[in-house]
Design an enzyme around this catalytic site. Sequence first.
Site, PDB file in Angstrom:
ATOM      1  N   GLU A 137       8.640   1.977  -3.640  1.00 56.10           N
ATOM      2  CA  GLU A 137       9.290   0.675  -3.812  1.00 56.10           C
ATOM      3  C   GLU A 137       9.868   0.444  -5.217  1.00 56.10           C
ATOM      4  OE1 GLU A 137       6.318  -2.119  -2.527  1.00 56.10           O
ATOM      5  OE2 GLU A 137       6.080  -1.148  -0.573  1.00 56.10           O
ATOM      6  N   GLU A 244       6.290   3.933   7.597  1.00 59.61           N
ATOM      7  CA  GLU A 244       5.270   2.888   7.745  1.00 59.61           C
ATOM      8  C   GLU A 244       5.611   1.972   8.924  1.00 59.61           C
ATOM      9  OE1 GLU A 244       4.284   0.941   4.037  1.00 59.61           O
ATOM     10  OE2 GLU A 244       4.767   2.734   2.863  1.00 59.61           O
TER      11      GLU A 244
END
Length: 375
Positions: A137, A244
């Site tokens: 991220e 994910e």
Amino acid sequence: MRFPLVMAGLAMIACSAVPAGAQLAAGKEKFLGNIVANSVPANFGAYWNQVTPENSSKWGSVESVRGTMNWTALDTAYQYATANGFRFKAHTLVWGSQYPSWITGLTPAEQRAEIEEWMTLLAARYPQIWAVDVVNEPVKTPLPFKNALGGDGATGWDWVITSFQLARQKFPNAKLLINEYGTENDAAARNQMLAIIALLKDRGLIDGIGIQAHAFNLDAMTAAQMRTCLDAYAATGLDLYITELDIRGTGATQTEAAQSAKYQELFPVMWEHGAVKGVTLWGYIVGQTWLANTGIVNADGTERAATTWLKSYLAGSPPPPPPPPPAPPTSPPASGGGGGGGGAPSPGFLGGLALLFVVRRLVGHPARTGGNRAR
């Protein structure tokens, strides 16, 4: 006729050789994986063939106390994966969340030393790591101690480049991935990621792109939007991984039927995309997922509609449609009396008589043009 019976017997033998716990993607070119928390669910091997630790390979979980490493849960996930021949991905090396709280109180030089030690120890303890999320991220969750890795620098993302350079040194045999959420339906964030990826690719530092694909993005997306995202990343020439995945479904109630419908809409786009090499779900047991209503197997082991569909889809069901009926003749048969008589003899019939005549002459029998049955 024995041939069909023999083939049926071989098929039964082949089916019986497949373990009862064979995974949904067993034998396929792509893997279908899931996360492991502190222990491995008893039915994990019935569904999944790739392992990502949910939290236990995050730096904050391993070294919450400086200098004290807790590998227990990570050992469990790693040993299960390697014992079963499943790919194991470490998640993650550098992230602006779930890092040790003590790291922010150090000088940049001390932070750099601790980051390098963390990578060194992880690589040494788990030599069979298949892939690692080097930076998690970078766009959505800024790193508060990025100056230890060069800060923004001349490229604007020097700290990411340095992280990958260190990872390439520490994990020379692992695939190095970058991982991000929220770029599935956010073109501006996706373009930022593509700029970072270009910097890494130019330096030969990156092997793949992780697209998290969480429910808070995917629930409201269409198949066309998902395909646009994947195509944009695939244009880099790098392998893509859905890392994910979780889905709740469209609508405020997030029903089981809605969840299954959204899986049916989006999963094939991901699974069938040529650049996507594997898909990892972020949990699957109801009551044990980080987002409520994303589980696809109930706590008692019964399967929800999304799993029922997923199994059928990956097995190739539903069966293909039956072949079309034979085409009707293009012209009507010659008219004539009953029993098929009447009409002029066809050229094929006359040719057959000529061939019969030749054969019989060769074997020493007089030719007879009528009244004979095949012998």
